[in-house]
Design an enzyme around this catalytic site. Sequence first.
Site, PDB file in Angstrom:
ATOM      1  N   GLY A   1      -2.400   3.876  13.485  1.00  0.00           N
ATOM      2  CA  GLY A   1      -2.545   3.090  12.257  1.00  0.00           C
ATOM      3  C   GLY A   1      -2.242   1.619  12.497  1.00  0.00           C
ATOM      4  O   GLY A   1      -2.998   0.732  12.095  1.00  0.00           O
ATOM      5  N   GLY A   2      -1.117   1.355  13.154  1.00  0.00           N
ATOM      6  CA  GLY A   2      -0.701  -0.029  13.376  1.00  0.00           C
ATOM      7  C   GLY A   2      -1.709  -0.803  14.210  1.00  0.00           C
ATOM      8  O   GLY A   2      -2.058  -1.951  13.908  1.00  0.00           O
TER       9      GLY A   2
ATOM     10  N   GLU B   1       5.400  -2.062  13.374  1.00  0.00           N
ATOM     11  CA  GLU B   1       6.470  -1.337  14.064  1.00  0.00           C
ATOM     12  C   GLU B   1       5.974   0.086  14.189  1.00  0.00           C
ATOM     13  O   GLU B   1       5.800   0.781  13.191  1.00  0.00           O
ATOM     14  CB  GLU B   1       7.753  -1.375  13.229  1.00  0.00           C
TER      15      GLU B   1
ATOM     16  N   GLU C   1       4.459   9.089  22.198  1.00  0.00           N
ATOM     17  CA  GLU C   1       5.342   9.727  21.218  1.00  0.00           C
ATOM     18  C   GLU C   1       4.752  11.051  20.744  1.00  0.00           C
ATOM     19  O   GLU C   1       3.574  11.125  20.399  1.00  0.00           O
ATOM     20  CB  GLU C   1       5.493   8.787  20.007  1.00  0.00           C
TER      21      GLU C   1
ATOM     22  N   LYS D   1       0.888  -1.165   0.000  1.00  0.00           N
ATOM     23  CA  LYS D   1       0.000   0.000   0.000  1.00  0.00           C
ATOM     24  C   LYS D   1       0.926   1.215   0.000  1.00  0.00           C
ATOM     25  O   LYS D   1       1.647   1.460   0.969  1.00  0.00           O
ATOM     26  CB  LYS D   1      -0.891  -0.043   1.251  1.00  0.00           C
TER      27      LYS D   1
ATOM     28  N   GLY E   1       4.646   2.672  10.935  1.00  0.00           N
ATOM     29  CA  GLY E   1       3.916   3.936  10.986  1.00  0.00           C
ATOM     30  C   GLY E   1       3.491   4.256  12.395  1.00  0.00           C
ATOM     31  O   GLY E   1       4.138   3.842  13.360  1.00  0.00           O
ATOM     32  N   SER E   2       2.381   4.954  12.493  1.00  0.00           N
ATOM     33  CA  SER E   2       1.935   5.455  13.798  1.00  0.00           C
ATOM     34  C   SER E   2       1.302   4.336  14.638  1.00  0.00           C
ATOM     35  O   SER E   2       0.850   3.313  14.101  1.00  0.00           O
ATOM     36  CB  SER E   2       0.893   6.551  13.576  1.00  0.00           C
TER      37      SER E   2
ATOM     38  N   CYS F   1      11.501   7.370  14.270  1.00  0.00           N
ATOM     39  CA  CYS F   1      10.843   6.535  15.269  1.00  0.00           C
ATOM     40  C   CYS F   1      11.749   6.324  16.469  1.00  0.00           C
ATOM     41  O   CYS F   1      11.297   5.930  17.540  1.00  0.00           O
ATOM     42  CB  CYS F   1      10.467   5.200  14.659  1.00  0.00           C
TER      43      CYS F   1
HETATM   44  P1  NAP Z   1       0.769   6.442   9.481  1.00  0.00           P
HETATM   45  O1  NAP Z   1      -0.010   7.680   9.393  1.00  0.00           O
HETATM   46  O2  NAP Z   1       0.365   5.450  10.507  1.00  0.00           O
HETATM   47  O3  NAP Z   1       0.732   5.810   8.026  1.00  0.00           O
HETATM   48  C1  NAP Z   1       1.381   4.614   7.648  1.00  0.00           C
HETATM   49  C2  NAP Z   1       0.563   3.887   6.574  1.00  0.00           C
HETATM   50  O4  NAP Z   1      -0.533   3.230   7.192  1.00  0.00           O
HETATM   51  C3  NAP Z   1      -0.042   4.780   5.509  1.00  0.00           C
HETATM   52  O5  NAP Z   1      -0.012   4.110   4.274  1.00  0.00           O
HETATM   53  C4  NAP Z   1      -1.455   4.961   5.978  1.00  0.00           C
HETATM   54  O6  NAP Z   1      -2.340   5.151   4.902  1.00  0.00           O
HETATM   55  C5  NAP Z   1      -1.764   3.616   6.599  1.00  0.00           C
HETATM   56  N1  NAP Z   1      -2.779   3.718   7.651  1.00  0.00           N
HETATM   57  C6  NAP Z   1      -2.695   4.471   8.777  1.00  0.00           C
HETATM   58  N2  NAP Z   1      -3.798   4.286   9.532  1.00  0.00           N
HETATM   59  C7  NAP Z   1      -4.581   3.394   8.879  1.00  0.00           C
HETATM   60  C8  NAP Z   1      -5.845   2.785   9.164  1.00  0.00           C
HETATM   61  N3  NAP Z   1      -6.530   3.086  10.268  1.00  0.00           N
HETATM   62  N4  NAP Z   1      -6.338   1.911   8.270  1.00  0.00           N
HETATM   63  C9  NAP Z   1      -5.670   1.623   7.143  1.00  0.00           C
HETATM   64  N5  NAP Z   1      -4.472   2.168   6.817  1.00  0.00           N
HETATM   65  C10 NAP Z   1      -3.939   3.031   7.673  1.00  0.00           C
HETATM   66  O7  NAP Z   1       2.303   6.763   9.798  1.00  0.00           O
HETATM   67  P2  NAP Z   1       3.240   7.903   9.156  1.00  0.00           P
HETATM   68  O8  NAP Z   1       2.755   9.246   9.548  1.00  0.00           O
HETATM   69  O9  NAP Z   1       3.449   7.625   7.765  1.00  0.00           O
HETATM   70  O10 NAP Z   1       4.651   7.656   9.887  1.00  0.00           O
HETATM   71  C11 NAP Z   1       5.044   8.290  11.053  1.00  0.00           C
HETATM   72  C12 NAP Z   1       4.980   7.322  12.226  1.00  0.00           C
HETATM   73  O11 NAP Z   1       5.691   6.142  11.905  1.00  0.00           O
HETATM   74  C13 NAP Z   1       5.614   7.829  13.503  1.00  0.00           C
HETATM   75  O12 NAP Z   1       4.790   7.491  14.579  1.00  0.00           O
HETATM   76  C14 NAP Z   1       6.932   7.080  13.575  1.00  0.00           C
HETATM   77  O13 NAP Z   1       7.458   6.926  14.860  1.00  0.00           O
HETATM   78  C15 NAP Z   1       6.536   5.781  12.969  1.00  0.00           C
HETATM   79  N6  NAP Z   1       7.671   5.061  12.423  1.00  0.00           N
HETATM   80  C16 NAP Z   1       8.019   3.880  13.000  1.00  0.00           C
HETATM   81  C17 NAP Z   1       9.130   3.192  12.529  1.00  0.00           C
HETATM   82  C18 NAP Z   1       9.522   1.885  13.152  1.00  0.00           C
HETATM   83  O14 NAP Z   1      10.380   1.229  12.617  1.00  0.00           O
HETATM   84  N7  NAP Z   1       8.965   1.481  14.250  1.00  0.00           N
HETATM   85  C19 NAP Z   1       9.871   3.691  11.453  1.00  0.00           C
HETATM   86  C20 NAP Z   1       9.466   4.889  10.867  1.00  0.00           C
HETATM   87  C21 NAP Z   1       8.350   5.546  11.374  1.00  0.00           C
HETATM   88  P3  NAP Z   1      -3.162   6.512   4.780  1.00  0.00           P
HETATM   89  O15 NAP Z   1      -2.196   7.623   4.870  1.00  0.00           O
HETATM   90  O16 NAP Z   1      -3.819   6.342   3.469  1.00  0.00           O
HETATM   91  O17 NAP Z   1      -4.104   6.502   5.942  1.00  0.00           O
END
Ligand code: NAP
Length: 526
Positions: free
Chosen positions: A245-246, A265, A393, A184, A241-242, A302
């Site tokens: 979302g996760g 993650e 966070e 995705k 991601g967040s 992250c």
């Molecule tokens: P995000 O908003 O959670 O988005 C990540 C992906 O998930 C996007 O494609 C988003 O699609 C999808 N998504 C999110 N919520 C969803 C839901 N309810 N249903 C279906 N799909 C969903 O994260 P981000 O803003 O891109 O990244 C920033 C976050 O990632 C920070 O919290 C950071 O700490 C974390 N991060 C973690 C790591 C790790 O290794 N642990 C590494 C890098 C970043 P849509 O945008 O279309 O909703």
Amino acid sequence: MELTGKNIIGHELSAEGTDTFYAVNPSTSEEIKPGFRQASPAEVDSAVQKASAAFQEYRKKSGQEKAAFLEAIADEIVSLGDALIQRCMEETGLPEGRLTGERGRTVNQLKLFAQLLREGSWVDARIDTAQPDRTPLPRADIRSMLIPLGPVGVFGASNFPFAFSVAGGDTASALAAGCTVVVKGHPAHPGTSEMVARAIQRAVEQCHMPEGTFSMVNGPSVDVGLAIVRHPLIKAIGFTGSFKGGKALYDEAAKRSEPIPVYAEMGSSNPVFVLPRALKQQKETIAKDLAASVNLGTGQFCTNPGLVFMQSSEDADAFKSLLAQNIQNSGAGLMLTPGIRENYRQGIERLSHTRDVDVLAKGKEETNACYGTSYLLHTSVQSFLHDDTLQEEVFGPATLAVSAKHQDELLQAAHSLHGHLTVTVHGTEEDLQEHRELLTLLEQKAGRITLNGYPTGVEVCHAMVHGGPYPATTDSRTTSVGTAAINRFARPVCYQSFPFALLPDALKDGNPLNIWRLVNGNYQKE
Ligand code: NAP
């Protein structure tokens, strides 16, 4: 390469959906052409159906063939050249040097998995030979190894448009395990995603991998991602991601009639403990380097150090002043999207209006709506213990200093920590001796403990653990960075009393793959 704005479904470029979205340049707030077509439910279904059909052939490819495929992906990404970096800079506002470095990391990660496959022992072959004469019961010939799970859905994050995106760690480890992949695409960098996805598409054709080994569907609405998670042919999810979302995707997968693993993650606030002698002897250096770690990538890591614990003392006061000076002198940095900038603003507002939390320093401001200002906030351990939200966070260049009255309070604070990706301790040898209990406790709180360093850099290697107890991830037994990430997408199968001709090569007598195997309890290559 001319961008098409289409979804990549196996060998096809497809645009059946009706909704179009654009990338936004964070430094100008302007939309960037072309428009990208959101995938329709039929396109998501087609991508997953193709992934499922391809899996039956792809899973049988040898380690050498899959290694050559991963190397071809790496080469295709490199051959995109400067155009990839330029498009990514426009979409993310990240500087050229950072993106060139991240592309190198992504390519090396693919090559590291290729090396792992060529070596071959990752399949964890175990052989217990038959004991027909054993009494009271004979033992059958029993052998086991890891095999791939099936088609995997991958969600990348916005803040690492290469390393945690289309060809990032989740895709690389799933393909290495022998799984097919449906990505995705992240809507914050759709052009970058299309370029990388088409590079993978070319590698699929070049290496004669089955159509459907890789697909990518787009869309800024959660519907596209949910359709992947709900599809009955998808067998696992890799998500970066967040937390929001996760956790949503994890819950969705658990509701399926066949629940599947979701390796999410998520965010973390990565506590740092600065012990008394380190505070006395190295306060200037730690204050400077910690501020740099907080500000790295405008705090959009992250592994950003969002919590700093110390015991109150004159040295601690001096350290906080130095940290405050460094934060005050920090320039505002461009954030990835207006949405992330707004979430950061709200996070700071929430923290600074929390009882007993003070703003100690604020960095320089910028009028542009997408810039994030650095912050240093402060509270006491007692307040920290009473308010769980202080552990959450805040994604951006901010850190919360937390003062303990004495060593016991420091331990109480450590006890109260949820799961994090990393924990860092600064201490002299004597400090570490005196705080052994703290160190023992912290290994239960994070996937990686760093001594006298900073958490922000994550090496891609065999021993790396980029994971941690919930809520840092949804499965504390795994890592999303490093070669051990492959284990998430494989499961053990045991072959009992199989004729040798029917056994996989990894388990055959004579060890034709020349890999390490556990034979009757001893690791050997013979
Ligand atoms: P995000 O908003 O959670 O988005 C990540 C992906 O998930 C996007 O494609 C988003 O699609 C999808 N998504 C999110 N919520 C969803 C839901 N309810 N249903 C279906 N799909 C969903 O994260 P981000 O803003 O891109 O990244 C920033 C976050 O990632 C920070 O919290 C950071 O700490 C974390 N991060 C973690 C790591 C790790 O290794 N642990 C590494 C890098 C970043 P849509 O945008 O279309 O909703």
